[in-house]
Scaffold this active site. Structure first.
Site, PDB file in Angstrom:
ATOM      1  N   ALA A   9      -0.126   8.252  -6.615  1.00 19.97           N
ATOM      2  CA  ALA A   9      -0.230   9.648  -7.051  1.00 19.97           C
ATOM      3  C   ALA A   9      -0.906   9.755  -8.407  1.00 19.97           C
ATOM      4  O   ALA A   9      -0.734   8.890  -9.271  1.00 19.97           O
ATOM      5  CB  ALA A   9       1.164  10.261  -7.128  1.00 19.97           C
ATOM      6  N   GLY A  47      -0.283   8.827 -13.768  1.00 21.48           N
ATOM      7  CA  GLY A  47      -0.323   8.200 -12.452  1.00 21.48           C
ATOM      8  C   GLY A  47       0.959   7.447 -12.148  1.00 21.48           C
ATOM      9  O   GLY A  47       1.678   7.028 -13.053  1.00 21.48           O
ATOM     10  N   ASP A  48       1.240   7.310 -10.874  1.00 17.04           N
ATOM     11  CA  ASP A  48       2.361   6.474 -10.459  1.00 17.04           C
ATOM     12  C   ASP A  48       2.087   5.943  -9.057  1.00 17.04           C
ATOM     13  O   ASP A  48       1.395   6.585  -8.267  1.00 17.04           O
ATOM     14  CB  ASP A  48       3.679   7.249 -10.461  1.00 17.04           C
ATOM     15  CG  ASP A  48       4.865   6.300 -10.431  1.00 17.04           C
ATOM     16  OD1 ASP A  48       5.212   5.768 -11.507  1.00 17.04           O
ATOM     17  OD2 ASP A  48       5.422   6.053  -9.350  1.00 17.04           O
ATOM     18  N   GLN A  49       2.626   4.770  -8.800  1.00 17.13           N
ATOM     19  CA  GLN A  49       2.449   4.159  -7.484  1.00 17.13           C
ATOM     20  C   GLN A  49       3.779   3.618  -7.005  1.00 17.13           C
ATOM     21  O   GLN A  49       4.486   2.937  -7.746  1.00 17.13           O
ATOM     22  CB  GLN A  49       1.428   3.025  -7.561  1.00 17.13           C
ATOM     23  CG  GLN A  49       1.103   2.398  -6.219  1.00 17.13           C
ATOM     24  CD  GLN A  49       0.069   1.298  -6.356  1.00 17.13           C
ATOM     25  OE1 GLN A  49       0.314   0.296  -7.015  1.00 17.13           O
ATOM     26  NE2 GLN A  49      -1.095   1.480  -5.752  1.00 17.13           N
TER      27      GLN A  49
END
Length: 199
Positions: free
Chosen positions: A112, A75-77
């Site tokens: 994401a 995940g990434d933000q």
């Protein structure tokens, strides 16, 4: 298939706790991706903020899934302020500058998530919660940072919505879990379709 085959490619306590609270036990494995170098490359290419977040999530998931069996969640933000990607503040003065820039404006958290298996991405999802920051006085910013402490430096927006950060906003559109860094409901749905959770 069992939950022991679920791996979270992250050192994020927040993401791990969200999964755990929802009844999903994931093994955490840090992906050791050079995020700063990757972001510099993406930005030099003029990549959109949402695409940067998705690419980073994929890099993490794929890297771990090359060496570990099972379903790997990456995940990434990224915080998108009027088309510009904002990074985590480096110190408290930078956090104050971030908050001044956010004051009275809306921003999007490009959140994401990518699931990889055998070194290949097999599922992805992008959530785009939109948060509107109320006009903030310098006195409030100073008081807020003093009360919140250096924990704000761990987050891209210099806030934790589940704590004092709630006072920053006049409006929030989007789901709570995605704001905290993990589009949990779509992920749980995917895990059900794969047989990792009961339908």
């Amino acid at each position: 298939m069992s939950q022991s085959d679920i791996i979270l490619a992250s050192g994020s306590e927040s993401r791990r706790n969200l999964l755990l609270s929802a009844g999903v036990e994931a093994v955490c494995v840090k992906p050791n991706v050079d995020e700063e170098a990757a972001k510099a490359t993406f930005r030099a290419e003029g990549m959109r903020v949402a695409d940067q977040a998705m690419r980073l999530a994929e890099l993490k998931a794929v890297k771990v899934s090359r060496s570990r069996e099972g379903l790997v969640i990456g995940g990434d933000q990224m915080l998108n302020l009027e088309g510009e990607a904002m990074d985590k503040p480096v110190d408290m003065a930078d956090a104050a500058n971030h908050l001044r820039r956010f004051s009275g404006k809306a921003h999007t958290l490009e959140t994401a998530i990518v699931v990889a298996e055998g070194g290949q991405p097999v599922w992805r999802h992008l959530a785009k919660p939109k948060l509107t920051v109320r006009p903030l006085s310098d006195a409030f910013i100073s008081s807020y940072l003093e009360q919140s402490g250096e924990d704000v430096l761990k987050t891209v927006g210099a806030y934790q919505l589940e704590r004092l950060g709630a006072q920053l906003f006049s409006r929030i559109e989007g789901d709570y879990f995605s704001i905290l860094g993990l589009p949990l409901l779509p992920l749980l749905d995917y895990l059900r379709t794969r047989g990792f959770l009961e339908a």
